[in-house]
Design a protein around this motif. Structure first.
Motif, PDB file in Angstrom:
ATOM      1  N   VAL A 291       0.857  -1.190   0.000  1.00  0.00           N
ATOM      2  CA  VAL A 291       0.000   0.000   0.000  1.00  0.00           C
ATOM      3  C   VAL A 291       0.892   1.240   0.000  1.00  0.00           C
ATOM      4  CG1 VAL A 291      -1.897  -1.134   1.240  1.00  0.00           C
ATOM      5  CG2 VAL A 291      -0.183   0.125   2.537  1.00  0.00           C
ATOM      6  N   THR A 292       0.284   2.395  -0.194  1.00  0.00           N
ATOM      7  CA  THR A 292       1.050   3.643  -0.099  1.00  0.00           C
ATOM      8  C   THR A 292       1.266   3.988   1.366  1.00  0.00           C
ATOM      9  OG1 THR A 292      -0.918   5.049  -0.049  1.00  0.00           O
ATOM     10  CG2 THR A 292       0.002   4.506  -2.241  1.00  0.00           C
ATOM     11  N   HIS A 293       2.240   4.864   1.617  1.00  0.00           N
ATOM     12  CA  HIS A 293       2.460   5.261   3.016  1.00  0.00           C
ATOM     13  C   HIS A 293       1.262   6.058   3.542  1.00  0.00           C
ATOM     14  CE1 HIS A 293       3.916   9.003   1.122  1.00  0.00           C
ATOM     15  NE2 HIS A 293       3.650   9.569   2.273  1.00  0.00           N
ATOM     16  N   GLN A 294       0.538   6.739   2.651  1.00  0.00           N
ATOM     17  CA  GLN A 294      -0.653   7.470   3.079  1.00  0.00           C
ATOM     18  C   GLN A 294      -1.751   6.499   3.545  1.00  0.00           C
ATOM     19  OE1 GLN A 294       0.852   7.952   0.050  1.00  0.00           O
ATOM     20  NE2 GLN A 294       0.951  10.132  -0.447  1.00  0.00           N
ATOM     21  N   GLN A 295      -1.878   5.385   2.820  1.00  0.00           N
ATOM     22  CA  GLN A 295      -2.881   4.393   3.218  1.00  0.00           C
ATOM     23  C   GLN A 295      -2.511   3.773   4.558  1.00  0.00           C
ATOM     24  OE1 GLN A 295      -5.865   3.619   1.750  1.00  0.00           O
ATOM     25  NE2 GLN A 295      -6.193   2.437   3.589  1.00  0.00           N
ATOM     26  N   LEU A 296      -1.241   3.463   4.741  1.00  0.00           N
ATOM     27  CA  LEU A 296      -0.803   2.912   6.026  1.00  0.00           C
ATOM     28  C   LEU A 296      -1.072   3.906   7.147  1.00  0.00           C
ATOM     29  CD1 LEU A 296       0.472   0.729   7.748  1.00  0.00           C
ATOM     30  CD2 LEU A 296       2.725   1.626   7.104  1.00  0.00           C
ATOM     31  N   GLN A 297      -0.848   5.177   6.898  1.00  0.00           N
ATOM     32  CA  GLN A 297      -1.131   6.194   7.914  1.00  0.00           C
ATOM     33  C   GLN A 297      -2.621   6.175   8.288  1.00  0.00           C
ATOM     34  OE1 GLN A 297      -0.620  10.301   6.709  1.00  0.00           O
ATOM     35  NE2 GLN A 297      -0.343  10.961   8.819  1.00  0.00           N
ATOM     36  N   LYS A 298      -3.484   6.011   7.304  1.00  0.00           N
ATOM     37  CA  LYS A 298      -4.923   5.936   7.575  1.00  0.00           C
ATOM     38  C   LYS A 298      -5.265   4.692   8.387  1.00  0.00           C
ATOM     39  CE  LYS A 298      -6.198   8.648   3.544  1.00  0.00           C
ATOM     40  NZ  LYS A 298      -6.843   8.644   2.218  1.00  0.00           N
ATOM     41  N   TYR A 299      -4.577   3.581   8.122  1.00  0.00           N
ATOM     42  CA  TYR A 299      -4.773   2.384   8.942  1.00  0.00           C
ATOM     43  C   TYR A 299      -4.343   2.662  10.379  1.00  0.00           C
ATOM     44  CZ  TYR A 299      -5.198  -0.553   4.686  1.00  0.00           C
ATOM     45  OH  TYR A 299      -5.587  -1.131   3.504  1.00  0.00           O
ATOM     46  N   GLU A 300      -3.165   3.272  10.550  1.00  0.00           N
ATOM     47  CA  GLU A 300      -2.634   3.518  11.889  1.00  0.00           C
ATOM     48  C   GLU A 300      -3.507   4.481  12.689  1.00  0.00           C
ATOM     49  OE1 GLU A 300       2.131   2.737  11.099  1.00  0.00           O
ATOM     50  OE2 GLU A 300       1.399   4.805  11.199  1.00  0.00           O
ATOM     51  N   LYS A 301      -4.123   5.421  12.037  1.00  0.00           N
ATOM     52  CA  LYS A 301      -4.983   6.380  12.724  1.00  0.00           C
ATOM     53  C   LYS A 301      -6.408   5.858  12.903  1.00  0.00           C
ATOM     54  CE  LYS A 301      -2.515  10.563  11.446  1.00  0.00           C
ATOM     55  NZ  LYS A 301      -2.163  10.977  12.776  1.00  0.00           N
ATOM     56  N   GLY A 302      -6.725   4.721  12.271  1.00  0.00           N
ATOM     57  CA  GLY A 302      -8.058   4.164  12.378  1.00  0.00           C
ATOM     58  C   GLY A 302      -9.052   4.837  11.453  1.00  0.00           C
ATOM     59  N   THR A 303      -8.568   5.647  10.517  1.00  0.00           N
ATOM     60  CA  THR A 303      -9.445   6.328   9.567  1.00  0.00           C
ATOM     61  C   THR A 303     -10.031   5.348   8.572  1.00  0.00           C
ATOM     62  OG1 THR A 303      -8.041   8.282   9.765  1.00  0.00           O
ATOM     63  CG2 THR A 303      -9.549   8.230   7.906  1.00  0.00           C
ATOM     64  N   ASN A 304      -9.204   4.436   8.080  1.00  0.00           N
ATOM     65  CA  ASN A 304      -9.645   3.404   7.139  1.00  0.00           C
ATOM     66  C   ASN A 304      -9.574   2.039   7.813  1.00  0.00           C
ATOM     67  OD1 ASN A 304      -9.749   5.465   5.291  1.00  0.00           O
ATOM     68  ND2 ASN A 304      -8.414   4.496   3.794  1.00  0.00           N
ATOM     69  N   ARG A 305     -10.564   1.230   7.542  1.00  0.00           N
ATOM     70  CA  ARG A 305     -10.628  -0.116   8.095  1.00  0.00           C
ATOM     71  C   ARG A 305      -9.678  -1.033   7.339  1.00  0.00           C
ATOM     72  NH1 ARG A 305     -16.035  -0.706   8.606  1.00  0.00           N
ATOM     73  NH2 ARG A 305     -15.661   0.697  10.318  1.00  0.00           N
ATOM     74  N   ILE A 306      -9.056  -1.948   8.053  1.00  0.00           N
ATOM     75  CA  ILE A 306      -8.093  -2.883   7.471  1.00  0.00           C
ATOM     76  C   ILE A 306      -8.806  -4.195   7.185  1.00  0.00           C
ATOM     77  CG2 ILE A 306      -5.904  -4.074   7.818  1.00  0.00           C
ATOM     78  CD1 ILE A 306      -5.291  -1.940   9.996  1.00  0.00           C
ATOM     79  N   SER A 307      -8.662  -4.688   5.961  1.00  0.00           N
ATOM     80  CA  SER A 307      -9.248  -5.988   5.636  1.00  0.00           C
ATOM     81  C   SER A 307      -8.460  -7.079   6.355  1.00  0.00           C
ATOM     82  CB  SER A 307      -9.207  -6.232   4.125  1.00  0.00           C
ATOM     83  OG  SER A 307      -7.871  -6.439   3.703  1.00  0.00           O
ATOM     84  N   VAL A 308      -9.077  -8.219   6.516  1.00  0.00           N
ATOM     85  CA  VAL A 308      -8.407  -9.342   7.179  1.00  0.00           C
ATOM     86  C   VAL A 308      -7.161  -9.742   6.392  1.00  0.00           C
ATOM     87  CG1 VAL A 308      -8.633 -11.749   7.877  1.00  0.00           C
ATOM     88  CG2 VAL A 308     -10.515 -10.171   8.262  1.00  0.00           C
ATOM     89  N   GLY A 309      -7.275  -9.791   5.075  1.00  0.00           N
ATOM     90  CA  GLY A 309      -6.125 -10.161   4.251  1.00  0.00           C
ATOM     91  C   GLY A 309      -4.960  -9.207   4.441  1.00  0.00           C
ATOM     92  N   ARG A 310      -5.247  -7.899   4.505  1.00  0.00           N
ATOM     93  CA  ARG A 310      -4.190  -6.903   4.694  1.00  0.00           C
ATOM     94  C   ARG A 310      -3.607  -7.026   6.102  1.00  0.00           C
ATOM     95  NH1 ARG A 310      -2.053  -4.810   0.583  1.00  0.00           N
ATOM     96  NH2 ARG A 310      -4.045  -4.103  -0.202  1.00  0.00           N
ATOM     97  N   LEU A 311      -4.455  -7.315   7.084  1.00  0.00           N
ATOM     98  CA  LEU A 311      -3.959  -7.482   8.451  1.00  0.00           C
ATOM     99  C   LEU A 311      -3.037  -8.694   8.547  1.00  0.00           C
ATOM    100  CD1 LEU A 311      -3.971  -6.254  11.258  1.00  0.00           C
ATOM    101  CD2 LEU A 311      -5.983  -7.638  11.796  1.00  0.00           C
ATOM    102  N   VAL A 312      -3.321  -9.732   7.787  1.00  0.00           N
ATOM    103  CA  VAL A 312      -2.432 -10.904   7.742  1.00  0.00           C
ATOM    104  C   VAL A 312      -1.060 -10.481   7.221  1.00  0.00           C
ATOM    105  CG1 VAL A 312      -2.002 -13.108   6.578  1.00  0.00           C
ATOM    106  CG2 VAL A 312      -4.250 -12.631   7.555  1.00  0.00           C
ATOM    107  N   LEU A 313      -1.024  -9.685   6.161  1.00  0.00           N
ATOM    108  CA  LEU A 313       0.256  -9.197   5.623  1.00  0.00           C
ATOM    109  C   LEU A 313       0.997  -8.335   6.650  1.00  0.00           C
ATOM    110  CD1 LEU A 313      -0.721  -8.183   1.970  1.00  0.00           C
ATOM    111  CD2 LEU A 313       0.611 -10.170   2.696  1.00  0.00           C
ATOM    112  N   ILE A 314       0.263  -7.477   7.335  1.00  0.00           N
ATOM    113  CA  ILE A 314       0.878  -6.618   8.353  1.00  0.00           C
ATOM    114  C   ILE A 314       1.451  -7.473   9.472  1.00  0.00           C
ATOM    115  CG2 ILE A 314       0.381  -4.883  10.120  1.00  0.00           C
ATOM    116  CD1 ILE A 314      -1.713  -3.706   8.124  1.00  0.00           C
ATOM    117  N   ALA A 315       0.678  -8.465   9.919  1.00  0.00           N
ATOM    118  CA  ALA A 315       1.135  -9.348  10.998  1.00  0.00           C
ATOM    119  C   ALA A 315       2.417 -10.071  10.596  1.00  0.00           C
ATOM    120  CB  ALA A 315       0.039 -10.351  11.361  1.00  0.00           C
TER     121      ALA A 315
END
Length: 124
Positions: free
Chosen positions: A39-63
């Motif tokens: 993802v872009t760093h802007q999208q990751l920032q939105k995940y970290e701030k809770g602005t955008n919801r993280i899909s389960v698949g993306r959370l698996v990649l993050i984990a």
């Protein structure tokens, strides 16, 4: 359009805070983690701030990128009445840890650790 749900927003922020703190503790920039998870760093920032919801698949990649299980990101959620927030002291501890991990010399890390231990003994 979906209606806002305060509890869901709190969950998004809770998980985002955990990602943020773990990323800093591992010494990763937002750009570095974003590239690993695709993802872009802007999208990751939105995940970290809770602005955008993280899909389960993306959370698996993050984990995987942060060497954690999916359960880690939900651990403690049931005990939360409000969103978790980092204090200034916690942020400083994360920053110190992040900078410490950037030191390449094991000798320098040992000297810094010895200094911190001596300072703790003085204040005790």
């Amino acid at each position: 359009m979906a209606r806002k749900n305060n509890y869901i927003q709190e969950v998004d922020r809770f998980i985002g805070d955990k990602i943020y703190a773990l990323r800093l503790a591992k010494g990763l920039s937002r750009q570095q983690l974003a590239e690993v998870i695709g993802v872009t760093h802007q999208q990751l920032q939105k995940y970290e701030k809770g602005t955008n919801r993280i899909s389960v698949g993306r959370l698996v990649l993050i984990a995987k990128a942060l060497n954690k299980t999916i359960e880690y990101f939900y651990s403690g959620l049931e005990d939360q009445n409000t969103e978790p927030t980092l204090t200034q002291h916690q942020r400083m501890c994360i920053e110190v840890s992040r900078n410490f991990m950037k030191i390449r010399s094991a000798d320098h890390q040992n000297v810094i650790n010895a200094l911190v231990k001596s300072l703790v003994k003085e204040s005790a």
